[in-house]
Design an enzyme around this catalytic site. Structure first.
Site, PDB file in Angstrom:
ATOM      1  N   CYS A   2     -12.970  -4.352   8.239  1.00  0.00           N
ATOM      2  CA  CYS A   2     -12.357  -5.151   7.183  1.00  0.00           C
ATOM      3  C   CYS A   2     -10.886  -4.799   7.193  1.00  0.00           C
ATOM      4  O   CYS A   2     -10.492  -3.736   6.712  1.00  0.00           O
ATOM      5  CB  CYS A   2     -12.985  -4.842   5.825  1.00  0.00           C
ATOM      6  SG  CYS A   2     -12.204  -5.739   4.454  1.00  0.00           S
ATOM      7  N   GLU A 111     -12.054 -12.027   8.135  1.00  0.00           N
ATOM      8  CA  GLU A 111     -12.548 -11.479   9.397  1.00  0.00           C
ATOM      9  C   GLU A 111     -12.220 -12.460  10.510  1.00  0.00           C
ATOM     10  O   GLU A 111     -12.078 -13.662  10.280  1.00  0.00           O
ATOM     11  CB  GLU A 111     -14.054 -11.206   9.314  1.00  0.00           C
ATOM     12  CG  GLU A 111     -14.586 -10.356  10.449  1.00  0.00           C
ATOM     13  CD  GLU A 111     -13.803  -9.066  10.625  1.00  0.00           C
ATOM     14  OE1 GLU A 111     -12.872  -9.063  11.482  1.00  0.00           O
ATOM     15  OE2 GLU A 111     -14.086  -8.080   9.933  1.00  0.00           O
TER      16      GLU A 111
END
Length: 261
Positions: A2, A111
């Protein structure tokens, strides 16, 4: 992994969701990047008997975990994430797992799906948000790093887990999300040892998030407006700066926000 996330909720919404003491208002942040200050929630001191005042507190920490034993942060990798499977035993995170577990308020994360080597496809960015549009709490760890001159910096990272089946086509890892009913247990570092909360460090439920393809504007940390979350057609032919890498994050512009190192 992340490497970018967002917090769009108001201070009042964060206060209510996490049952914390009063906090000052803050602007929506659409593109939070490593090394920037982030909002975290910690377990506070025990209040007076019979008091209804919340024990949890909100504070700022630098996104990029720094173990206390590091002498020179410039020579240490930027630890934005910690793998949940190894955090209990890994030297960098062992003490924080035992004593300094935190919650990180978020409205979603970004992402990148990276094609296989040799493919002509380009990387595709996704804005991954809760389907109900509400806040989520990422599981995190914090450490206060002290320099030789005695100055201190609070640092933090996000715990990640293997991706659930619905998210796996995009990336093989995703943040650990702590449900509200487990906030107290996760933050309780006095009676809940790491092995007692290991069952919380798992992939989020498949139905929690939805992934929206977005443009590569999110790649540039100076882009901080809501337009970076606009839906695009996957594979749209737009300018393609390289997706952010953790090692390069320290050198990127912070978009006008302070850098704690």
């Amino acid at each position: 992994m992340c490497g970018r996330y967002a917090l769009l909720a108001t201070a009042d919404e964060v206060l209510e969701f996490f049952s914390i003491a009063l906090i000052e208002d803050f602007p929506a942040r659409f593109n939070i990047a490593p090394t920037q200050p982030i909002l975290i929630v910690i377990e506070g001191e025990t209040g007076a008997p019979g008091s209804n005042m919340p024990r949890r507190k909100a504070m700022l920490a630098r996104w990029g975990f720094m173990p206390g034993w590091v002498k020179d942060p410039r020579e240490f990798p930027l630890l934005v994430n910690a793998r949940s499977e190894t955090a209990i035993d890994k030297a960098s995170f062992r003490a924080a797992m035992r004593h300094r577990r935190i919650l990180i308020p978020a409205s979603g994360f970004y992402e990148w799906h990276r094609p296989d080597k040799g493919s002509k496809q380009k990387s595709q960015a996704y804005w991954v948000r809760p389907k109900n549009g509400k806040i989520v709490a990422f599981a995190g760890l914090m450490e206060t790093w002290a320099s030789a001159d005695g100055s201190e910096v609070d640092t933090a990272c996000i715990l990640t887990a293997p991706a659930n089946p619905s998210f796996a086509p995009i990336h093989d890892r995703m943040p650990v999300v702590i449900p509200p009913e487990e906030f107290a247990r996760w933050l309780d570092c006095k009676t809940q040892e790491p092995r007692d909360v290991a069952g919380l460090m798992v992939s989020p439920p498949e139905e929690l998030f939805e992934a929206i393809p977005v443009s590569d504007r999110v790649n540039k940390v100076a882009n901080t407006g809501p337009e970076i979350q606009d839906r695009v057609e996957p594979g749209a032919d737009v300018a393609q700066p390289k997706p952010p890498k953790a090692k390069a994050a320290r050198r990127e512009s912070d978009g006008g926000q302070m850098d704690l190192f």
